[in-house]
Enzyme design. Structure first.
Site, mmCIF file in Angstrom:
data_model
loop_
_atom_site.group_PDB
_atom_site.id
_atom_site.type_symbol
_atom_site.label_atom_id
_atom_site.label_comp_id
_atom_site.label_asym_id
_atom_site.label_seq_id
_atom_site.Cartn_x
_atom_site.Cartn_y
_atom_site.Cartn_z
ATOM 1 N N GLU A 34 19.296 3.599 -4.735
ATOM 2 C CA GLU A 34 17.915 3.731 -3.959
ATOM 3 C C GLU A 34 17.883 2.206 -3.189
ATOM 4 O OE1 GLU A 34 15.114 5.559 -3.677
ATOM 5 O OE2 GLU A 34 14.219 3.598 -2.888
ATOM 6 N N GLN A 35 17.036 2.435 -2.085
ATOM 7 C CA GLN A 35 16.817 1.164 -1.071
ATOM 8 C C GLN A 35 16.011 0.357 -1.767
ATOM 9 O OE1 GLN A 35 15.487 2.624 2.584
ATOM 10 N NE2 GLN A 35 13.567 3.359 2.020
ATOM 11 N N HIS A 47 -0.198 16.071 -7.737
ATOM 12 C CA HIS A 47 -0.297 17.333 -8.333
ATOM 13 C C HIS A 47 0.852 17.738 -8.934
ATOM 14 C CE1 HIS A 47 -4.582 17.871 -7.036
ATOM 15 N NE2 HIS A 47 -4.243 17.291 -5.875
ATOM 16 N N TYR A 213 -9.705 12.966 -7.131
ATOM 17 C CA TYR A 213 -9.203 13.179 -8.736
ATOM 18 C C TYR A 213 -8.815 12.393 -9.464
ATOM 19 C CZ TYR A 213 -4.448 13.493 -6.666
ATOM 20 O OH TYR A 213 -3.052 13.377 -6.073
ATOM 21 N N ALA A 305 6.443 17.585 -2.781
ATOM 22 C CA ALA A 305 7.257 17.242 -4.044
ATOM 23 C C ALA A 305 7.854 18.165 -4.766
ATOM 24 C CB ALA A 305 6.635 15.896 -4.806
HETATM 25 C C1 LIG Z 1 -0.737 11.744 1.604
HETATM 26 C C2 LIG Z 1 0.234 12.613 0.876
HETATM 27 C C3 LIG Z 1 0.004 13.249 -0.145
HETATM 28 C C4 LIG Z 1 0.929 14.171 -0.892
HETATM 29 N N1 LIG Z 1 0.710 14.697 -2.240
HETATM 30 C C5 LIG Z 1 1.396 15.664 -2.687
HETATM 31 C C6 LIG Z 1 1.230 16.177 -3.977
HETATM 32 O O1 LIG Z 1 0.081 16.142 -4.468
HETATM 33 N N2 LIG Z 1 2.037 17.178 -4.443
HETATM 34 C C7 LIG Z 1 3.381 17.266 -3.846
HETATM 35 O O2 LIG Z 1 4.064 18.117 -4.462
HETATM 36 N N3 LIG Z 1 3.769 16.622 -2.745
HETATM 37 C C8 LIG Z 1 2.868 15.826 -2.253
HETATM 38 N N4 LIG Z 1 3.150 15.254 -1.184
HETATM 39 C C9 LIG Z 1 4.500 15.253 -0.584
HETATM 40 C C10 LIG Z 1 5.415 14.548 -1.189
HETATM 41 O O3 LIG Z 1 5.235 13.284 -1.503
HETATM 42 C C11 LIG Z 1 6.745 14.501 -0.522
HETATM 43 O O4 LIG Z 1 7.056 15.899 0.084
HETATM 44 C C12 LIG Z 1 7.994 14.061 -1.632
HETATM 45 O O5 LIG Z 1 7.566 12.650 -2.273
HETATM 46 C C13 LIG Z 1 9.451 14.336 -1.097
HETATM 47 O O6 LIG Z 1 10.328 14.090 -2.211
HETATM 48 P P1 LIG Z 1 11.811 13.532 -1.938
HETATM 49 O O7 LIG Z 1 12.229 13.337 -3.016
HETATM 50 O O8 LIG Z 1 12.570 14.362 -1.022
HETATM 51 O O9 LIG Z 1 11.455 12.301 -0.842
HETATM 52 P P2 LIG Z 1 10.893 10.821 -1.238
HETATM 53 O O10 LIG Z 1 9.955 11.022 -2.425
HETATM 54 O O11 LIG Z 1 10.453 10.224 -0.197
HETATM 55 O O12 LIG Z 1 11.941 10.028 -1.686
HETATM 56 C C14 LIG Z 1 12.970 9.388 -0.825
HETATM 57 C C15 LIG Z 1 13.680 8.289 -1.418
HETATM 58 O O13 LIG Z 1 14.794 7.938 -0.870
HETATM 59 C C16 LIG Z 1 14.871 6.451 -0.754
HETATM 60 N N5 LIG Z 1 15.412 6.062 0.691
HETATM 61 C C17 LIG Z 1 15.086 6.361 1.844
HETATM 62 N N6 LIG Z 1 16.207 6.026 2.724
HETATM 63 C C18 LIG Z 1 17.053 5.645 2.090
HETATM 64 C C19 LIG Z 1 18.344 4.831 2.278
HETATM 65 N N7 LIG Z 1 18.943 4.703 3.545
HETATM 66 N N8 LIG Z 1 19.074 4.560 1.312
HETATM 67 C C20 LIG Z 1 18.683 4.741 0.016
HETATM 68 N N9 LIG Z 1 17.708 5.289 -0.389
HETATM 69 C C21 LIG Z 1 16.810 5.646 0.640
HETATM 70 C C22 LIG Z 1 13.318 6.060 -0.660
HETATM 71 O O14 LIG Z 1 13.131 4.619 -0.947
HETATM 72 C C23 LIG Z 1 12.698 6.969 -1.589
HETATM 73 O O15 LIG Z 1 12.788 6.182 -2.932
HETATM 74 C C24 LIG Z 1 2.121 14.205 -0.278
HETATM 75 C C25 LIG Z 1 2.686 13.659 0.667
HETATM 76 C C26 LIG Z 1 1.588 12.712 1.511
HETATM 77 C C27 LIG Z 1 2.077 11.982 2.570
#
Ligand SMILES: Cc1cc2nc3c(=O)[nH]c(=O)nc-3n(C[C@H](O)[C@H](O)[C@H](O)COP(=O)(O)OP(=O)(O)OC[C@H]3O[C@@H](n4cnc5c(N)ncnc54)[C@H](O)[C@@H]3O)c2cc1C
Length: 384
Positions: A34-35, A47, A213, A305
């Protein structure tokens, strides 16, 4: 796949943590890179619908999350100016039994703290920002910005919308700014001065909306998250502070109850919304993507997510249960089983129509990514 396969997960977001926990439980040696320097309690809620809680059950943390998260009695949709209730989706105990698990609102920081407990101690490394990947054919070398290196037999790119791993799978390319921003604010409920509000309400405006919420069982904090148009995003950071007057003016004319809530927010931040175009392949050789790294979408179904977490569960099964002939077979099953559903969610999210009007959410909430029968690639049908 052989349990001696060493797996590197890049990114400890919700998708990466889930994949790592489930692959470790299946007997693989998994390292997570993790970065960030640490998980911080950034001001945001999320949610977790029952389809997500079913995966949390498999990870062994359903009860812990259920104990800290708020269980809303309903998701309420209201019209921006009159306050008319457009739709109310019950989420009470009876519905929990129907969907197979709870629906909770939770603080993202609290969530990460619990999810970390599902990983093997010492398998998560912070301050590891991936710089390069070198697939030598035998092993994959990972290079980090701090100059260190690691080796793996298989890499899972769970590094979000700006994924570095994706560049090694698909070549260079940036996510697109959607022309929409999200305002976010978290503040003590005491600032509402006794105004009674429902546990989870989406106020639907014309060209914008706002969700309000509670995120914890104790209801001591209120969370606001909006969507509003903004022509450009030129900042180099993932969010900026938002001027309070600017924020209030976006929601001019909204119902007095909502105005009272937003006027109570002492500080507001503004986040850009990025998305990615749909792609037909999520892997290359021994490298595979999940979550926002391959299908970042507009967040208007609160399911981005959820899709990353479901991806992680299905990918862990495809790696663990299928793929005797190697990763290509596992990844073909993974894509065949995930793409139709993710595409459907991406389409509904883009239209921003979810739960505005009466809808049966069974197809979303009752999906158990850990148990649903997997279909062979050629037999994969579009999501219902
Ligand atoms: C305003 C908003 C509200 C939202 N509300 C919801 C909700 O209520 N419910 C829901 O299901 N989704 C919601 N989402 C969407 C959700 O946040 C994302 O789809 C979800 O976080 C994606 O998960 P992920 O694990 O793919 O990526 P992320 O959660 O973005 O995790 C990626 C990780 O990789 C790390 N990383 C990045 N680049 C590197 C690198 N080069 N080297 C090492 N580590 C790195 C980052 O630091 C991070 O920890 C919302 C999004 C937004 C913008």
């Amino acid at each position: 796949m052989d349990r001696t396969t060493r797996i590197a997960v890049v990114g400890a977001g919700l998708g990466g943590m889930t994949a790592a926990g489930l692959l470790q439980a299946a007997g693989f040696t998994v390292s997570v890179y993790e970065q960030a320097a640490a998980f911080s309690r950034i001001g945001a809620g999320i949610h977790f619908s029952s389809n997500v809680m079913l995966v949390m059950r498999r990870l062994g943390i359903e009860q812990a999350l259920s104990a800290i998260g708020l269980h809303p009695d309903a998701f309420v949709s209201r019209k921006w100016d009159t306050g008319e209730i457009l739709f109310e989706l019950p989420l009470d105990a009876g519905r929990e039994a129907h969907y197979g698990a709870a629906y909770i609102n939770v603080h993202r920081g609290d969530l990460h703290a619990v999810m970390e407990t599902a990983l093997t101690r010492g398998s998560l490394q912070f301050n590891k920002r991936l710089r390069a990947l070198d697939d030598t054919g035998d092993v994959i070398r990972l290079e980090f910005e701090d100059g260190t290196q690691a080796e793996a037999d298989l890499v899972v790119g769970a590094d979000g919308v700006n994924s570095k791993v994706r560049e090694f799978v698909l070549g260079p390319g940036r996510p697109q700014y959607t022309g929409q921003i999200a305002h976010r604010a978290v503040f003590p409920s005491a600032l509402l001065n006794g105004l009674p509000i429902r546990a989870c309400t989406k106020w639907w405006g014309e060209g914008n909306h706002i969700l309000v919420y509670y995120m914890t069982q104790t209801r001591e904090e209120v969370y606001l998250v909006s969507s509003a148009p903004q022509a450009e995003w030129s900042e180099m950071t993932s969010f900026v502070p938002c001027d309070r007057d600017e924020f209030l003016s976006v929601f001019d004319g909204y119902h007095p109850e909502l105005r009272q809530v937003i006027e109570a927010a002492p500080e507001v931040t503004k986040w850009p919304v990025f998305a990615r175009e749909r792609i037909p392949c999520w892997h290359k050789n021994r490298i595979v993507l999940l979550g926002d790294a391959c299908h970042a979408m507009k967040p208007y179904m609160a399911a981005g997510a959820a899709m990353a977490i479901e991806d992680a569960a299905v990918l862990a099964r495809c790696i663990g249960e299928i793929g005797r002939r190697g990763p290509a077979e596992s990844f073909a099953w993974y894509e065949a089983n995930r793409m139709p559903r993710v595409n459907k969610v991406q389409d509904i999210s883009s239209q921003n129509i979810w739960l505005r009007q009466p809808v049966d959410p069974d197809w979303l909430f009752k999906y158990d990514a850990c148990q649903i029968p997997l279909v062979a690639p050629a037999a994969a049908a579009p999501a219902p």
